[in-house]
Design a protein around this motif. Structure first.
Motif, PDB file in Angstrom:
ATOM      1  N   SER A 133       0.836  -1.196   0.000  1.00 50.51           N
ATOM      2  CA  SER A 133       0.000   0.000   0.000  1.00 50.51           C
ATOM      3  C   SER A 133       0.872   1.248   0.000  1.00 50.51           C
ATOM      4  O   SER A 133       1.995   1.225   0.508  1.00 50.51           O
ATOM      5  CB  SER A 133      -0.900   0.011   1.239  1.00 50.51           C
ATOM      6  OG  SER A 133      -1.694   1.174   1.281  1.00 50.51           O
ATOM      7  N   THR A 135      -0.767   4.026   1.140  1.00 46.00           N
ATOM      8  CA  THR A 135      -1.556   4.823   2.079  1.00 46.00           C
ATOM      9  C   THR A 135      -1.048   4.566   3.495  1.00 46.00           C
ATOM     10  O   THR A 135      -0.990   3.408   3.921  1.00 46.00           O
ATOM     11  CB  THR A 135      -3.051   4.433   1.989  1.00 46.00           C
ATOM     12  OG1 THR A 135      -3.489   4.564   0.648  1.00 46.00           O
ATOM     13  CG2 THR A 135      -3.892   5.314   2.899  1.00 46.00           C
ATOM     14  N   ARG A 139      -4.194   6.836   8.079  1.00 49.17           N
ATOM     15  CA  ARG A 139      -5.166   7.353   7.105  1.00 49.17           C
ATOM     16  C   ARG A 139      -6.058   6.216   6.591  1.00 49.17           C
ATOM     17  O   ARG A 139      -7.270   6.392   6.432  1.00 49.17           O
ATOM     18  CB  ARG A 139      -4.446   8.021   5.943  1.00 49.17           C
ATOM     19  CG  ARG A 139      -5.416   8.606   4.934  1.00 49.17           C
ATOM     20  CD  ARG A 139      -4.732   9.534   3.946  1.00 49.17           C
ATOM     21  NE  ARG A 139      -5.736  10.074   3.045  1.00 49.17           N
ATOM     22  CZ  ARG A 139      -5.697   9.933   1.729  1.00 49.17           C
ATOM     23  NH1 ARG A 139      -4.698   9.313   1.154  1.00 49.17           N
ATOM     24  NH2 ARG A 139      -6.656  10.425   0.981  1.00 49.17           N
ATOM     25  N   GLU A 140      -5.453   5.071   6.322  1.00 50.49           N
ATOM     26  CA  GLU A 140      -6.227   3.916   5.839  1.00 50.49           C
ATOM     27  C   GLU A 140      -7.351   3.574   6.808  1.00 50.49           C
ATOM     28  O   GLU A 140      -8.502   3.419   6.429  1.00 50.49           O
ATOM     29  CB  GLU A 140      -5.305   2.707   5.678  1.00 50.49           C
ATOM     30  CG  GLU A 140      -5.991   1.462   5.171  1.00 50.49           C
ATOM     31  CD  GLU A 140      -6.220   1.506   3.681  1.00 50.49           C
ATOM     32  OE1 GLU A 140      -7.378   1.315   3.269  1.00 50.49           O
ATOM     33  OE2 GLU A 140      -5.259   1.725   2.927  1.00 50.49           O
ATOM     34  N   ARG A 171       3.904  -1.087   3.912  1.00 54.11           N
ATOM     35  CA  ARG A 171       3.623   0.292   3.485  1.00 54.11           C
ATOM     36  C   ARG A 171       4.646   1.244   4.051  1.00 54.11           C
ATOM     37  O   ARG A 171       5.225   0.967   5.085  1.00 54.11           O
ATOM     38  CB  ARG A 171       2.218   0.698   3.889  1.00 54.11           C
ATOM     39  CG  ARG A 171       2.027   0.790   5.400  1.00 54.11           C
ATOM     40  CD  ARG A 171       0.671   1.317   5.771  1.00 54.11           C
ATOM     41  NE  ARG A 171      -0.254   0.256   6.090  1.00 54.11           N
ATOM     42  CZ  ARG A 171      -1.542   0.242   5.739  1.00 54.11           C
ATOM     43  NH1 ARG A 171      -2.058   1.207   5.043  1.00 54.11           N
ATOM     44  NH2 ARG A 171      -2.319  -0.737   6.090  1.00 54.11           N
ATOM     45  N   THR A 172       4.803   2.391   3.402  1.00 57.07           N
ATOM     46  CA  THR A 172       4.364   2.762   2.068  1.00 57.07           C
ATOM     47  C   THR A 172       5.471   2.367   1.100  1.00 57.07           C
ATOM     48  O   THR A 172       6.652   2.615   1.362  1.00 57.07           O
ATOM     49  CB  THR A 172       4.062   4.276   1.961  1.00 57.07           C
ATOM     50  OG1 THR A 172       5.223   5.022   2.330  1.00 57.07           O
ATOM     51  CG2 THR A 172       2.920   4.671   2.856  1.00 57.07           C
TER      52      THR A 172
END
Length: 197
Positions: A133, A135, A139-140, A171-172
């Motif tokens: 990801s 994100t 935030r996700e 991530r990220t």
């Protein structure tokens, strides 16, 4: 033990591909029989046909040889591993199509009536989902509620009888360092090895 490992990413040099390769190598190195599929490279046909849309009663026999092969394989697995990016809070289309065409009634679940509860038919008692990801985690969760977790852990895998669902998100990815990627690949291997215990 027999595991199916499925990659859904169109770029041959993607980090998802590196994760897939690491998982396959780890499982095979531990004596697991691995059925490894790069769905994009194999050209898996994801579009569900009109005759495949029934949910009650067994699915129509697939016309496509790849779909038939995947249905036969998934019915005899002990574990499933899915490697894919988070695209718009969903798996890539090729994997969504794989789910719809392969995890079919009479193959992966049985539903006696539209109002009934599904009975999972898969023998795979556990699954590992490895996502990438771009994100950030806060935030996700805060804005989107982690839709991929809902898809795999609540909607798809329990429906077909897989009770032990594990998921790891790397991530990220876009701004990651080589050291981070090396660490993530080690974690992917560790998670894959844990499936065999």
């Amino acid at each position: 033990m027999r595991a199916g490992v499925y990659l859904a990413h169109p770029r041959p040099g993607s980090f998802n591909r590196a994760v897939f390769d690491a998982v396959v190598e780890e499982l095979r190195g531990r004596g697991c029989e691995v059925l490894a599929h790069d769905l994009c490279a194999e050209g898996f046909p994801p579009v569900l046909g009109a005759d495949e849309t029934r949910t009650v009663g067994p699915a129509a026999a697939p016309v496509d040889a790849q779909v038939a092969l995947h249905r036969a394989e998934v019915a005899r697995l002990d574990a499933l591993v899915f490697v894919h990016p988070n695209w718009w809070g969903m798996p890539p289309a090729v994997l969504t199509g794989w789910v719809q065409r392969v995890l079919a009634p009479g193959v992966a679940y049985k539903l006696a009536s539209a109002e009934g509860e599904p009975a999972g038919l898969l023998t795979a008692g556990r699954a590992l989902v490895l996502n990438t990801s771009d994100t950030p985690a806060d935030r996700e969760e805060g804005e989107f509620g982690d839709p991929l977790d809902r898809i795999w852990s609540a909607c798809v895998l329990p429906y077909v009888g897989v009770e032990d669902v594990r998921r790891v998100v790397f991530r990220t990815v876009t701004d990651s360092t080589a050291a981070s990627r090396t660490s993530w690949l080690r974690e992917a291997r560790r998670q894959a090895a844990a499936l065999l215990v």
